[in-house]
Write a protein that holds these residues in place. Structure first.
Motif, PDB file in Angstrom:
ATOM      1  N   TYR A  52      60.108  -1.756 -33.525  1.00  0.00           N
ATOM      2  CA  TYR A  52      59.309  -2.441 -34.536  1.00  0.00           C
ATOM      3  C   TYR A  52      57.940  -2.924 -34.068  1.00  0.00           C
ATOM      4  O   TYR A  52      57.065  -3.169 -34.883  1.00  0.00           O
ATOM      5  N   CYS A  53      57.752  -3.132 -32.796  1.00  0.00           N
ATOM      6  CA  CYS A  53      56.553  -3.829 -32.339  1.00  0.00           C
ATOM      7  C   CYS A  53      55.651  -2.966 -31.462  1.00  0.00           C
ATOM      8  O   CYS A  53      54.430  -3.090 -31.531  1.00  0.00           O
ATOM      9  N   CYS A  56      52.314  -1.184 -32.340  1.00  0.00           N
ATOM     10  CA  CYS A  56      51.050  -1.937 -32.366  1.00  0.00           C
ATOM     11  C   CYS A  56      50.803  -2.705 -31.069  1.00  0.00           C
ATOM     12  O   CYS A  56      49.664  -2.993 -30.728  1.00  0.00           O
ATOM     13  N   HIS A  57      51.874  -3.100 -30.395  1.00  0.00           N
ATOM     14  CA  HIS A  57      51.701  -3.958 -29.212  1.00  0.00           C
ATOM     15  C   HIS A  57      51.942  -3.219 -27.898  1.00  0.00           C
ATOM     16  O   HIS A  57      52.006  -3.835 -26.848  1.00  0.00           O
ATOM     17  N   LYS A  72      41.209 -11.523 -28.341  1.00  0.00           N
ATOM     18  CA  LYS A  72      41.475 -12.960 -28.532  1.00  0.00           C
ATOM     19  C   LYS A  72      41.473 -13.711 -27.206  1.00  0.00           C
ATOM     20  O   LYS A  72      40.875 -14.769 -27.079  1.00  0.00           O
ATOM     21  N   TYR A  73      42.139 -13.161 -26.198  1.00  0.00           N
ATOM     22  CA  TYR A  73      42.303 -13.903 -24.943  1.00  0.00           C
ATOM     23  C   TYR A  73      41.334 -13.500 -23.845  1.00  0.00           C
ATOM     24  O   TYR A  73      41.237 -14.162 -22.830  1.00  0.00           O
ATOM     25  N   LEU A  81      52.075  -7.881 -25.169  1.00  0.00           N
ATOM     26  CA  LEU A  81      53.030  -8.961 -25.446  1.00  0.00           C
ATOM     27  C   LEU A  81      54.171  -8.965 -24.441  1.00  0.00           C
ATOM     28  O   LEU A  81      54.635 -10.026 -24.025  1.00  0.00           O
ATOM     29  N   ARG A  84      53.588 -11.044 -21.312  1.00  0.00           N
ATOM     30  CA  ARG A  84      53.238 -12.470 -21.421  1.00  0.00           C
ATOM     31  C   ARG A  84      54.295 -13.339 -20.752  1.00  0.00           C
ATOM     32  O   ARG A  84      55.488 -12.996 -20.725  1.00  0.00           O
ATOM     33  N   VAL A  96      56.617 -13.145 -36.495  1.00  0.00           N
ATOM     34  CA  VAL A  96      57.358 -12.007 -37.063  1.00  0.00           C
ATOM     35  C   VAL A  96      57.745 -12.281 -38.526  1.00  0.00           C
ATOM     36  O   VAL A  96      57.635 -11.403 -39.372  1.00  0.00           O
ATOM     37  N   THR A 101      47.012 -11.508 -39.971  1.00  0.00           N
ATOM     38  CA  THR A 101      45.999 -10.462 -40.241  1.00  0.00           C
ATOM     39  C   THR A 101      46.682  -9.123 -40.556  1.00  0.00           C
ATOM     40  O   THR A 101      47.428  -9.042 -41.513  1.00  0.00           O
ATOM     41  N   VAL A 102      46.480  -8.086 -39.736  1.00  0.00           N
ATOM     42  CA  VAL A 102      47.067  -6.778 -40.064  1.00  0.00           C
ATOM     43  C   VAL A 102      48.537  -6.657 -39.654  1.00  0.00           C
ATOM     44  O   VAL A 102      49.187  -5.676 -39.955  1.00  0.00           O
ATOM     45  N   MET A 103      49.054  -7.660 -38.973  1.00  0.00           N
ATOM     46  CA  MET A 103      50.484  -7.600 -38.620  1.00  0.00           C
ATOM     47  C   MET A 103      51.314  -7.989 -39.843  1.00  0.00           C
ATOM     48  O   MET A 103      51.134  -9.071 -40.384  1.00  0.00           O
TER      49      MET A 103
HETATM   50  C1  HEC Z   1      50.865  -3.193 -37.684  1.00  0.00           C
HETATM   51  C2  HEC Z   1      50.708  -3.658 -36.333  1.00  0.00           C
HETATM   52  C3  HEC Z   1      51.634  -4.709 -35.794  1.00  0.00           C
HETATM   53  C4  HEC Z   1      53.010  -4.684 -35.726  1.00  0.00           C
HETATM   54  C5  HEC Z   1      53.962  -3.620 -36.233  1.00  0.00           C
HETATM   55  C6  HEC Z   1      53.390  -5.889 -35.027  1.00  0.00           C
HETATM   56  N1  HEC Z   1      52.288  -6.639 -34.716  1.00  0.00           N
HETATM   57 FE1  HEC Z   1      52.287  -8.437 -33.799  1.00  0.00          FE
HETATM   58  N2  HEC Z   1      50.266  -8.557 -34.004  1.00  0.00           N
HETATM   59  C7  HEC Z   1      49.457  -7.550 -34.486  1.00  0.00           C
HETATM   60  C8  HEC Z   1      48.075  -7.984 -34.408  1.00  0.00           C
HETATM   61  C9  HEC Z   1      46.853  -7.175 -34.819  1.00  0.00           C
HETATM   62  C10 HEC Z   1      48.097  -9.277 -33.862  1.00  0.00           C
HETATM   63  C11 HEC Z   1      46.898 -10.201 -33.561  1.00  0.00           C
HETATM   64  C12 HEC Z   1      46.474 -10.874 -34.825  1.00  0.00           C
HETATM   65  C13 HEC Z   1      45.284 -11.775 -34.589  1.00  0.00           C
HETATM   66  O1  HEC Z   1      45.468 -12.851 -33.959  1.00  0.00           O
HETATM   67  O2  HEC Z   1      44.208 -11.416 -35.009  1.00  0.00           O
HETATM   68  C14 HEC Z   1      49.489  -9.616 -33.624  1.00  0.00           C
HETATM   69  C15 HEC Z   1      49.925 -10.822 -33.082  1.00  0.00           C
HETATM   70  C16 HEC Z   1      51.208 -11.091 -32.683  1.00  0.00           C
HETATM   71  C17 HEC Z   1      51.639 -12.304 -32.008  1.00  0.00           C
HETATM   72  C18 HEC Z   1      50.746 -13.482 -31.645  1.00  0.00           C
HETATM   73  C19 HEC Z   1      50.363 -13.445 -30.198  1.00  0.00           C
HETATM   74  C20 HEC Z   1      49.272 -14.436 -29.851  1.00  0.00           C
HETATM   75  O3  HEC Z   1      49.252 -14.924 -28.716  1.00  0.00           O
HETATM   76  O4  HEC Z   1      48.403 -14.724 -30.708  1.00  0.00           O
HETATM   77  C21 HEC Z   1      52.967 -12.183 -31.780  1.00  0.00           C
HETATM   78  C22 HEC Z   1      53.883 -13.192 -31.081  1.00  0.00           C
HETATM   79  C23 HEC Z   1      53.379 -10.894 -32.293  1.00  0.00           C
HETATM   80  N3  HEC Z   1      52.282 -10.263 -32.837  1.00  0.00           N
HETATM   81  C24 HEC Z   1      54.654 -10.382 -32.202  1.00  0.00           C
HETATM   82  C25 HEC Z   1      55.060  -9.184 -32.797  1.00  0.00           C
HETATM   83  C26 HEC Z   1      56.419  -8.707 -32.758  1.00  0.00           C
HETATM   84  C27 HEC Z   1      57.562  -9.390 -32.019  1.00  0.00           C
HETATM   85  C28 HEC Z   1      56.441  -7.556 -33.493  1.00  0.00           C
HETATM   86  C29 HEC Z   1      57.628  -6.690 -33.811  1.00  0.00           C
HETATM   87  C30 HEC Z   1      58.719  -7.315 -34.520  1.00  0.00           C
HETATM   88  C31 HEC Z   1      55.075  -7.300 -33.957  1.00  0.00           C
HETATM   89  N4  HEC Z   1      54.281  -8.315 -33.509  1.00  0.00           N
HETATM   90  C32 HEC Z   1      54.707  -6.216 -34.731  1.00  0.00           C
HETATM   91  C33 HEC Z   1      49.878  -6.328 -34.993  1.00  0.00           C
HETATM   92  C34 HEC Z   1      51.198  -5.940 -35.151  1.00  0.00           C
END
Ligand code: HEC
Length: 130
Positions: A52-53, A56-57, A72-73, A81, A84, A96, A101-103
């Motif tokens: 799932y993650c 993008c990550h 960001k950092y 991620l 971290r 989650v 934003t786009v998440m």
């Molecule tokens: C479609 C793309 C996408 C998917 C799929 C996605 N993320 Fe993200 N995620 C992002 C983006 C882009 C950001 C940063 C947003 C911002 O701060 O501008 C983010 C930020 C985060 C953050 C914040 C981290 C921080 O320090 O600010 C966490 C925690 C996170 N995601 C966890 C997850 C997890 C766990 C999953 C899977 C279940 C997931 N994401 C799935 C795009 C995605």
């Protein structure tokens, strides 16, 4: 005129839904081609994270989550991620379930509470302060 616009918007939404499906399908495939770490760590959380993650990550080019967190950092925290050391389960679950934003946010019907617990355990395994 109005009908055309509605049709256009619907087609666009369907297109988006289709591409999200493709991305998920690809992510699901990669979960089975990536070797699962044995012993240490949380295999279930790792597998769910890949599904799932990581799309993008993950590492590599064109990962919007990794790119956004690098911006960001600015190097003060790892952009990946999974590297971290400061994440808490509460923070992971908040993002989650709510998205940012786009998440997208993930419903319990997509990622169950048990699977989210596993993902959170995997992402916080290196946080020695909790
Ligand atoms: C479609 C793309 C996408 C998917 C799929 C996605 N993320 Fe993200 N995620 C992002 C983006 C882009 C950001 C940063 C947003 C911002 O701060 O501008 C983010 C930020 C985060 C953050 C914040 C981290 C921080 O320090 O600010 C966490 C925690 C996170 N995601 C966890 C997850 C997890 C766990 C999953 C899977 C279940 C997931 N994401 C799935 C795009 C995605």
């Amino acid at each position: 005129m109005k009908v055309t616009r509605v049709l256009g918007a619907t087609a666009m939404l369907l297109g988006l839904a289709a591409s999200a499906q493709t991305v998920r399908a690809q992510a699901a495939t990669s979960a089975w081609t990536t070797s699962i770490p044995s012993g240490k760590g949380e295999p279930r959380g790792y597998v769910q994270y890949q599904e799932y993650c990581a799309v993008c990550h993950g590492a590599g080019v064109g990962k919007p989550g990794t790119i956004a967190l690098a911006a960001k950092y600015k190097g003060t925290k790892p952009a990946l991620l999974s590297e971290r050391t400061d994440l808490t389960p509460q923070l992971v679950k908040l993002y989650v379930r709510n998205g940012i934003t786009v998440m997208p946010f993930f419903r319990k019907t997509e990622i169950s509470d048990a699977d989210l617990d596993a993902i959170a355990a995997y992402l916080t395994r290196n946080n020695k302060k909790q």
